[in-house]
Design a protein around this motif. Structure first.
Motif, short mmCIF file in Angstrom:
data_model
loop_
_atom_site.label_atom_id
_atom_site.label_comp_id
_atom_site.label_asym_id
_atom_site.label_seq_id
_atom_site.Cartn_x
_atom_site.Cartn_y
_atom_site.Cartn_z
N LEU A 204 44.95 -5.48 122.23
CA LEU A 204 44.41 -5.78 121.16
C LEU A 204 45.16 -5.49 120.31
O LEU A 204 44.85 -5.32 119.20
N THR A 205 46.60 -6.73 120.53
CA THR A 205 47.02 -6.57 119.55
C THR A 205 47.94 -8.07 118.85
O THR A 205 48.80 -7.94 118.81
N ALA A 206 47.02 -9.19 119.34
CA ALA A 206 47.99 -10.28 118.92
C ALA A 206 47.89 -10.78 117.43
O ALA A 206 49.15 -10.95 117.28
N LEU A 207 47.46 -10.05 116.95
CA LEU A 207 47.22 -10.43 116.41
C LEU A 207 47.28 -9.79 114.93
O LEU A 207 47.11 -8.66 114.37
N LEU B 139 41.52 -14.03 121.54
CA LEU B 139 42.07 -13.61 119.74
C LEU B 139 40.80 -13.86 118.90
O LEU B 139 40.49 -12.78 118.73
N GLU B 142 38.85 -10.09 119.40
CA GLU B 142 40.61 -9.06 119.18
C GLU B 142 40.01 -8.93 116.99
O GLU B 142 39.44 -7.64 116.87
N LYS B 146 37.86 -5.63 115.87
CA LYS B 146 38.00 -5.12 113.93
C LYS B 146 36.94 -5.50 112.98
O LYS B 146 36.91 -4.41 112.41
N ASP B 222 42.35 -11.70 110.41
CA ASP B 222 42.65 -11.80 111.83
C ASP B 222 40.72 -12.58 111.74
O ASP B 222 40.49 -13.75 112.82
N GLU B 226 40.67 -16.51 112.81
CA GLU B 226 39.73 -16.94 114.32
C GLU B 226 38.64 -18.12 114.10
O GLU B 226 38.06 -18.32 114.68
N ARG B 290 45.50 -17.93 108.01
CA ARG B 290 45.23 -16.47 107.43
C ARG B 290 45.57 -16.62 106.30
O ARG B 290 45.48 -15.49 104.87
#
Lengths: 209, 475
Positions: A204-207, B139, B142, B146, B222, B226, B290
């Motif tokens: 999970l490190t694309a962002l 994406l 993720e 987070k 993030d 997204e 972003r």
């Protein structure tokens, strides 16, 4: 009685920190949750409030949430490795250090007179720190959930000292939030696994910037 | 009445799960949002303050409630148009989640018990996680993970902060141990100060994570990047404001206990750091959403600075809270349109937005000028008021640093925005066209910010003063 329970809670911290098997970790956190359910009774006696809190904690922390997590790992078919960023022995040593630190630190805190003797505050701090340690040092998303649960357990111990401050209704809401939160996390875990065919957060490190 | 305000969105959410028709379900959002706004306006024109053991309304929560309700209503109209474009994704999850989110935000705003505030804020985290996951790709997973993990841990720390405050009452020993806010306020002077300070710090860290103050903002780019545009608008304009309100509650407590100076310094420090971080990351940002997320970090910083300075700057911060929410609404919604039209949010693909999409592109460009505090928009007035407060307070270096960072932000954001909006007309492959539903809400938001920049209506001015007065030291 309460102190014995709290000692076992600390032992479970170490067990979870040192365990390599995911199922064992989940069982450890489940047992910890179930033991915590006894704590309000051991502290306040069998009052209605304590009974409710104990039953709620037992159902959620001891039964529902662990079953949910076990079901998740069955679905995504992972059993073994916890995959830490740092080895088990260094983690255990760190765990020992934070526990010792918690006990020393608790001595300096300006606690109320009746809490000077008990192990509540140091255990609470030690459990929170251990939870943080798991959150930081483990690679799998599901172990991060376990770390979060352990952190919540630590806060729960501190909360028992103050159960008068939080009325029943709010307590029920807080427990419900915890359950739904872990439920949503479970769903996302499934999706992570489906998309990435792995539960490792280093995917999970694309962002990033 | 307040209870109805909380339960009504839940009822509409339940209804949306039962109805089988796609279009009708989408229209339930404006229905819920409209009813909410209607109820809010009835409540605020009625009595001034409502006091209650569990839920109540004081000038601070009244202000936040109006802003949140207005923002949600605008976004809900936009949502109908947006969900029409995204028929492939379905709306069976997003519609009830948005309504539950509205209900949780309302509860967090009107709650008078710190435990209840905590519960509601955690509920907003949970109900907004599926909203961020709407696009269902790698994406967005993720980003959602987070968001969920960081905010849950942050909120857990806020819980610890609450317990510390309750413990402060226990150690203080002269009042009943309760987290009811009015009880705490009236007995604040007897709270044990080490525990109160620890509790404040944990509350600041916990709700600061939710609000996105640096260095606790790492989920923000993030999640905002997204999530769909309207969700970004609701998070950046609504949820952050709600989290800010929770921090202000902790601050009220500190002021009542006579420790306001420490709380102000903590907020001022975090505010300046947020501004710095935002300025650094805004430069050469290639992703318009972003970029907006960092802009949100910046404005949370400005809010914290305003309250941290106190005096006239607090009034500025209250005005800024309104302006920021409305402008973020306009920016995120128009950025969402641009994203839909170009099929990308990177400036390598997005070019000539003003020529291609005159309304959405124009709104985005105008929104940029508004958010960076250019006259004649409302943010110019509010930022100017905060700066005036800083200089009046004799903190010359803080003021100069803030001016410098605002300049950097303007240049950094301008580079990205101009590159996206200027240029030749592009032929769009998606066949997207500006439609009434998609541009009405951002247009109205922008007009409101414009009006606030030119003329501040008397009732609003009074409401802002009353809200700011709650954050001043009471003699």
């Amino acid at each position: 009685m309460a102190n014995l329970l709290l000692l076992i809670v600390i032992l479970i911290n170490f067990y979870t920190l040192g365990s390599a098997r995911l199922v064992a970790c989940i069982r450890g956190v489940a047992l910890q949750g179930a033991l915590l359910a006894l704590l309000p009774l051991a502290t306040h006696g069998p009052t209605g409030h304590a009974l409710f809190l104990g039953a709620g904690a037992l159902l959620l922390k001891g039964i529902f949430i662990p079953l949910l997590l076990l079901r998740t790992i069955r679905q995504v078919r992972i059993r073994r490795e916890v995959e830490p960023f740092i080895g088990f022995v260094p983690t255990l040593i760190l765990g020992f250090l934070v526990t010792a630190g918690a006990f020393i630190f608790a001595d300096f805190l300006p606690l109320a007179y009746e809490h000077h003797e008990g192990l509540y505050v140091p255990t609470s701090l030690a459990t929170m720190f251990s939870g943080f340690l798991i959150l930081i040092t483990r690679r799998k998303a599901i172990t991060q959930v376990l770390g979060y649960l352990m952190l919540e357990n630590g806060i729960f111990i501190f909360g028992i000292l103050l159960s008068a401050a939080i009325p029943l209704m709010v307590e029920a809401g807080i427990l419900l939030d915890l359950l739904v939160g872990v439920f949503v996390m479970g769903i996302i875990l499934n999706q992570i696994n489906r998309e990435f065919s792995s539960l490792n957060t280093d995917r999970l490190t694309a962002l990033k910037e | 009445m307040l209870l109805l305000l909380i339960l009504m969105p839940l009822g509409v959410a339940g209804l949306s799960l039962l109805l089988p028709w796609y279009q009708t379900r989408s229209w339930l959002l404006p229905l819920g949002g409209g009813l909410h706004l209607l109820l809010v306006s009835v409540i605020i024109t009625g009595s001034g303050s409502i006091t209650g053991l569990w839920i109540g309304l004081d000038p601070l929560s009244r202000l936040v409630l109006v802003v949140t309700s207005l923002l949600f209503f605008g976004c809900s109209i936009y949502a109908v148009g947006y969900l029409n474009l995204r028929r492939d994704r379905g709306n069976l999850v997003i519609v009830p989640c948005l309504l539950v989110f509205l209900s949780a935000m309302t509860l967090a705003i009107v709650a008078r018990h710190l435990g209840l505030i905590w519960m509601a804020v955690e509920a907003t985290t949970i109900s907004s996680a599926p909203l961020i996951y709407y696009n269902r790709n790698r994406l967005s997973i993720e980003a959602t993970w987070k968001y969920l993990l960081l905010c849950s841990v942050g909120i857990a720390l806020a819980m610890l902060g609450l317990l510390f405050i309750a413990y402060a009452a226990l150690v203080g020993g002269t009042m009943p141990v309760s987290l009811q806010f009015d009880t705490l306020l009236s007995g604040a002077a007897t709270l044990s100060s080490p525990w109160l300070h620890a509790g404040f710090v944990f509350l600041l860290v916990g709700f600061g994570t939710k609000m996105g103050l640096a260095p606790l903002h790492s989920w923000k780019p993030d999640a905002y990047g997204e999530a769909p545009g309207m969700v970004g608008a609701l998070l950046a304009g609504g949820l952050t404001t709600v989290a800010f309100l929770a921090i202000l509650r902790a601050m009220q407590l500190m002021i009542a206990a006579g420790d306001g100076a420490m709380a102000r310094q903590a907020l001022l420090g975090m505010g300046l750091f947020s501004l710095l971080v935002a300025a650094i990351f805004m430069v050469r940002q290639t992703d318009i959403k972003r970029m907006l997320a960092y802009s949100s970090v910046e404005h949370m910083g400005i809010l914290a600075i305003g309250v941290g300075i106190g005096g006239v700057a607090t009034f500025g911060a209250m005005l800024h809270l309104v302006n920021n929410a409305l402008t973020k609404g306009c920016l995120f919604l128009s950025a969402g349109n641009i994203h839909r039209a170009y099929g990308s949010k990177k400036i390598s693909h997005v070019q000539g937005a003003v020529a291609t999409l005159p309304i959405s592109g124009g709104l985005f460009l105008a929104g940029f000028f508004a958010i960076t505090g250019s006259p004649p928009f409302g943010l110019f007035i509010s930022e100017f008021t905060i700066l005036r407060g800083i200089f009046a307070n004799g903190q010359l270096w803080v003021g100069l640093l803030m001016l410098l960072l605002l300049g950097v932000v303007f240049i950094g954001m301008g580079g990205t925005v101009l590159s996206a909006t200027q240029g030749e007309k592009v032929k769009l492959e998606t066949g997207f066209k500006d439609s009434f539903l998609l541009v009405a809400a951002p247009l109205v938001f922008l007009l409101m910010v414009l009006i606030l920049g030119v003329y501040l209506p008397e009732p609003l001015q009074k409401a802002l003063h009353e809200a700011a007065a709650l954050l001043e030291v009471q003699p």
